[in-house]
Motif scaffolding. Structure first.
Motif, mmCIF file in Angstrom:
data_model
loop_
_atom_site.group_PDB
_atom_site.id
_atom_site.type_symbol
_atom_site.label_atom_id
_atom_site.label_comp_id
_atom_site.label_asym_id
_atom_site.label_seq_id
_atom_site.Cartn_x
_atom_site.Cartn_y
_atom_site.Cartn_z
ATOM 1 N N GLU A 83 0.834 -1.204 0.000
ATOM 2 C CA GLU A 83 0.000 0.000 0.000
ATOM 3 C C GLU A 83 0.868 1.254 0.000
ATOM 4 O O GLU A 83 0.575 2.222 -0.706
ATOM 5 C CB GLU A 83 -0.930 0.012 1.215
ATOM 6 C CG GLU A 83 -2.081 -0.952 1.132
ATOM 7 C CD GLU A 83 -2.901 -0.995 2.423
ATOM 8 O OE1 GLU A 83 -2.740 -0.096 3.283
ATOM 9 O OE2 GLU A 83 -3.696 -1.935 2.569
ATOM 10 N N ARG A 84 1.944 1.239 0.783
ATOM 11 C CA ARG A 84 2.845 2.391 0.829
ATOM 12 C C ARG A 84 3.583 2.559 -0.493
ATOM 13 O O ARG A 84 3.808 3.682 -0.956
ATOM 14 C CB ARG A 84 3.823 2.253 1.995
ATOM 15 C CG ARG A 84 3.081 2.434 3.310
ATOM 16 C CD ARG A 84 3.842 2.272 4.595
ATOM 17 N NE ARG A 84 5.265 2.314 4.594
ATOM 18 C CZ ARG A 84 6.022 1.646 5.463
ATOM 19 N NH1 ARG A 84 5.462 0.889 6.374
ATOM 20 N NH2 ARG A 84 7.325 1.747 5.432
ATOM 21 N N GLU A 86 2.407 1.614 -3.495
ATOM 22 C CA GLU A 86 1.411 2.136 -4.435
ATOM 23 C C GLU A 86 1.156 3.616 -4.203
ATOM 24 O O GLU A 86 1.060 4.390 -5.152
ATOM 25 C CB GLU A 86 0.098 1.354 -4.309
ATOM 26 C CG GLU A 86 0.112 0.020 -4.992
ATOM 27 C CD GLU A 86 -1.246 -0.669 -4.946
ATOM 28 O OE1 GLU A 86 -1.993 -0.475 -3.956
ATOM 29 O OE2 GLU A 86 -1.547 -1.393 -5.896
ATOM 30 N N ASP A 87 1.030 4.013 -2.952
ATOM 31 C CA ASP A 87 0.790 5.411 -2.607
ATOM 32 C C ASP A 87 1.926 6.290 -3.123
ATOM 33 O O ASP A 87 1.690 7.348 -3.718
ATOM 34 C CB ASP A 87 0.644 5.543 -1.086
ATOM 35 C CG ASP A 87 0.264 6.941 -0.659
ATOM 36 O OD1 ASP A 87 -0.800 7.436 -1.094
ATOM 37 O OD2 ASP A 87 1.036 7.548 0.120
ATOM 38 N N LYS A 91 1.458 9.043 -6.206
ATOM 39 C CA LYS A 91 1.785 10.458 -5.979
ATOM 40 C C LYS A 91 2.847 10.939 -6.959
ATOM 41 O O LYS A 91 2.790 12.078 -7.427
ATOM 42 C CB LYS A 91 2.245 10.664 -4.538
ATOM 43 C CG LYS A 91 1.097 10.583 -3.552
ATOM 44 C CD LYS A 91 1.577 10.701 -2.124
ATOM 45 C CE LYS A 91 0.393 10.598 -1.167
ATOM 46 N NZ LYS A 91 0.835 10.539 0.237
#
Length: 159
Positions: A83-84, A86-87, A91
């Protein structure tokens, strides 16, 4: 975000003590301790091609999925890590979107709706010892060259 990719490893272990007091003289093999670039590390005798695409623990280049499984086995929350990642990538793409749109308009001036092409971007990310991802670069033209079973197993299905 493509759920597979390359994990690259330095061919020499990092030793911060080797740099203390040696500001004017770099220790032998220093470039191989900091840079995971395969074209550089191939010059080191310790560079290893993975003989088996499915073995996550062998080679200087490995599948991300295999490395994530190894991390899961060490108790790392891989879902949170992904998740981190992908984030971070999303961004980065958002920040690059105006430039990507500009390049699209230059090369496809008659495509008013932006639906006639796609772009494959590559993200180089470094994981620190706390499993925090750091964006090194967003590649506008990632390499599709295949130098072995790991590259072929990742890049051909993507393309």
């Amino acid at each position: 975000v493509y759920r597979e990719g390359l994990a690259r490893f330095c061919t020499e272990p990092f030793d911060p003590v080797a740099f203390v007091g040696n500001e004017n003289r770099l220790p032998e093999g220093w470039a191989y301790t900091h840079l995971t670039n395969s074209s550089l590390n191939k010059g080191n005798e310790k560079f290893r091609h993975s003989p088996d695409d499915a073995d996550p623990g062998v080679g200087s280049k490995r599948r991300i999925s295999g490395v994530l499984e190894m991390l899961r086995g060490q108790g790392i929350d891989v879902e949170k890590l992904w998740e981190r990642l992908e984030d971070l990538v999303v961004k980065a793409i958002i920040s690059a979107q105006p430039l990507l749109a500009h390049h699209h308009r230059l090369h496809q001036p008659k495509d008013r709706f932006g639906d006639r092409c796609f772009e494959i971007l590559g993200a180089d990310v470094l994981l620190d010892s706390d499993m925090k991802p750091w964006l090194l670069e967003l590649n506008h033209s990632p390499s599709y060259h295949c130098e072995g079973v790991v590259d072929s197993g990742i890049k051909r299905p993507l393309l």
